[in-house]
Design a protein around this motif. Sequence first.
Motif, mmCIF file in Angstrom:
data_model
loop_
_atom_site.group_PDB
_atom_site.id
_atom_site.type_symbol
_atom_site.label_atom_id
_atom_site.label_comp_id
_atom_site.label_asym_id
_atom_site.label_seq_id
_atom_site.Cartn_x
_atom_site.Cartn_y
_atom_site.Cartn_z
ATOM 1 N N GLU A 32 0.316 -7.203 4.133
ATOM 2 C CA GLU A 32 1.207 -8.281 3.892
ATOM 3 C C GLU A 32 1.868 -8.257 2.550
ATOM 4 O O GLU A 32 1.442 -7.636 1.563
ATOM 5 C CB GLU A 32 -0.069 -9.690 3.473
ATOM 6 N N GLN A 33 3.178 -8.473 2.671
ATOM 7 C CA GLN A 33 4.268 -8.281 1.533
ATOM 8 C C GLN A 33 3.768 -9.109 0.272
ATOM 9 O O GLN A 33 4.085 -8.474 -0.777
ATOM 10 C CB GLN A 33 5.500 -8.736 2.341
ATOM 11 N N GLU A 122 0.753 -7.370 -1.076
ATOM 12 C CA GLU A 122 1.778 -6.620 -1.845
ATOM 13 C C GLU A 122 2.015 -5.358 -1.291
ATOM 14 O O GLU A 122 2.254 -4.360 -1.975
ATOM 15 C CB GLU A 122 1.507 -6.722 -3.330
ATOM 16 N N ALA A 123 1.937 -5.268 0.261
ATOM 17 C CA ALA A 123 2.180 -4.108 1.141
ATOM 18 C C ALA A 123 3.336 -4.545 1.886
ATOM 19 O O ALA A 123 3.098 -5.043 2.792
ATOM 20 C CB ALA A 123 0.839 -3.819 1.731
ATOM 21 N N ARG A 140 5.145 0.056 1.769
ATOM 22 C CA ARG A 140 5.440 0.234 0.169
ATOM 23 C C ARG A 140 4.317 -0.637 -0.586
ATOM 24 O O ARG A 140 4.329 -1.930 -0.252
ATOM 25 C CB ARG A 140 6.790 -0.269 -0.298
ATOM 26 N N HIS A 141 3.609 0.221 -1.365
ATOM 27 C CA HIS A 141 2.488 -0.676 -1.948
ATOM 28 C C HIS A 141 2.211 -0.186 -3.367
ATOM 29 O O HIS A 141 2.073 1.204 -3.697
ATOM 30 C CB HIS A 141 1.462 -0.400 -1.210
ATOM 31 N N GLU A 142 2.347 -0.799 -4.476
ATOM 32 C CA GLU A 142 1.861 -0.546 -5.968
ATOM 33 C C GLU A 142 2.898 0.804 -6.255
ATOM 34 O O GLU A 142 2.627 1.787 -6.595
ATOM 35 C CB GLU A 142 0.569 -0.200 -6.074
ATOM 36 N N VAL A 148 1.616 4.756 8.275
ATOM 37 C CA VAL A 148 0.392 4.596 8.986
ATOM 38 C C VAL A 148 0.723 4.660 10.414
ATOM 39 O O VAL A 148 1.665 3.931 10.835
ATOM 40 C CB VAL A 148 -0.009 3.240 8.636
ATOM 41 N N GLU A 149 -0.172 5.643 11.126
ATOM 42 C CA GLU A 149 0.077 5.695 12.462
ATOM 43 C C GLU A 149 -0.742 4.782 13.312
ATOM 44 O O GLU A 149 -1.799 4.455 12.837
ATOM 45 C CB GLU A 149 -0.353 7.123 12.653
ATOM 46 N N ALA A 150 -0.235 4.418 14.297
ATOM 47 C CA ALA A 150 -1.108 3.207 15.114
ATOM 48 C C ALA A 150 -0.652 3.550 16.356
ATOM 49 O O ALA A 150 0.228 4.258 16.878
ATOM 50 C CB ALA A 150 -0.505 1.897 14.397
ATOM 51 N N ASP A 151 -1.660 3.031 17.524
ATOM 52 C CA ASP A 151 -1.357 2.895 18.873
ATOM 53 C C ASP A 151 -0.251 1.947 19.044
ATOM 54 O O ASP A 151 0.501 2.091 19.876
ATOM 55 C CB ASP A 151 -2.755 2.611 19.572
ATOM 56 N N PHE A 152 -0.410 0.524 18.427
ATOM 57 C CA PHE A 152 0.476 -0.651 18.605
ATOM 58 C C PHE A 152 0.517 -0.997 17.292
ATOM 59 O O PHE A 152 -0.128 -1.158 16.107
ATOM 60 C CB PHE A 152 -0.354 -1.507 19.486
#
Length: 396
Positions: A32-33, A122-123, A140-142, A148-152
């Motif tokens: 979450e931004q 804040e990500a 982008r975080h701090e 981040v790798e993900a299947d979906f």
Amino acid sequence: MRTKVAIIGAGPAGLTLAKLLDLQGVDCIVFEQRSRDYVEQRTRAGILEQPTVDLMAEVGLVDRIHAEGIKHDGFYVTFDEATHHLDFNALVGGHATVYAQQELVKDLVSDRLANGLPLMFEADVTAIENRVDGASVTVRHEGRTFEVEADFVACCDGYHGVGRAAIPAESRTEIEQTYPVAWLGILARTTPVTPEGMYCAHENGLSVHSMRGARITRQYLQVPADTDLADWSDNRIWDELAVRSAGASADGLERGEIFDRSMAPLRSYVNETMQHRRVFLLGDAAHIVPPTGAKGLNLAVSDATVLAHGLAAHFLGNDRRWLDDYSATCLPRIWQAQLFSATLTATLHRLTDDPLQWRLNRARLQSWVTSEAQRRALGEVYLGLPFPVGWQYAAS
Ligand code: RFL
Ligand code: PHB
């Protein structure tokens, strides 16, 4: 970092999806931004359909909704200075529950954090890679940037998010209409003028008189789309709300402290291409309804149930069918909500000076009051059409 499902956005769509995946043992991370404080304070929707409340009951998050929510049978409409109650509960069963969107968000956030599950505030997701065999998101975080790798990837990032761009423009089917009006919304410390929400179709335009509690009202005025909030003093807002709701109360509309004010544009939008390769769009990222009729949050929750079911079928049952059919499963309900919201918008606002349109709108309002069949049709959608599928995957 790696996860099965990267979820962008901690609004109703993202948080509901995360909860439904968690209950089925499918791991996910929510990015979450904004800050936790920001998403828990943001003033938005307020009306939950019966299927939304039922879902929260199924997942064990209904206690505060039951304790603090206000159950309504229907709503009031005022036109030609007479007020009528449309009782949908009597015809179709179920209720509309007044429960602020940020309260639902608080319930889902605290539940996720209490269970020690990943949710980063804040990500900011700045890029999505959407491949045939997998996906990744750049976060982008701090002050740091990582992949981040993900299947979906589930894009629950709202209308202004980055998700839609992960679906090539040439393959998207998008339908959009903007309205020449906006809603000026306030929160005020006053007692609601009617026990349930009220729409007033006045020649000056629509006013909406809703609530958040016994002493807090949420009210809206139709204003031109290019309105500057600074031009609307408290007195001007109260005067106009009083004019438009005249006839609804013998004592007139109570005035009090206005402690929040905002403007919301009116738009109907659907991107029918809700999926492409490894990316899925949910909620406002895929569709926007004008606020008349209070459908947006509920559609976001409905999409989340369909995707949760599809992802669980894929991961637990090795069955891709439900994921492949995600858009096709969601779209009929989305279009019913679009039709409902567009009909209410056209009927209740003053969008043109055309006398024919004005009289046709009166005729439609009359039919809501006099025809049980019309009320039943309206009530079925207002209180909530059934979700397209259950969220739980059961191997067959
Ligand atoms: P949200 O709630 O906009 O959440 C999206 C989240 O994604 C984050 N985000 C990102 N995070 C990480 N990286 C990025 N790059 C990101 N980009 C964005 C955002 O910060 C945000 O937290 O979308 P979601 O989950 O799809 O939920 C949709 C609802 O919020 C929306 O449909 C409703 O608020 C609409 N709506 C109503 N819906 C109802 O069902 N009932 C109502 O009574 C109702 N009333 C309303 C409304 C909307 C209104 N406005 C303000 C347009 C009344 C109004 C006035
Ligand atoms: C609200 O209570 O915020 C509300 C009520 C009715 C609508 C939209 C929003 O149509």
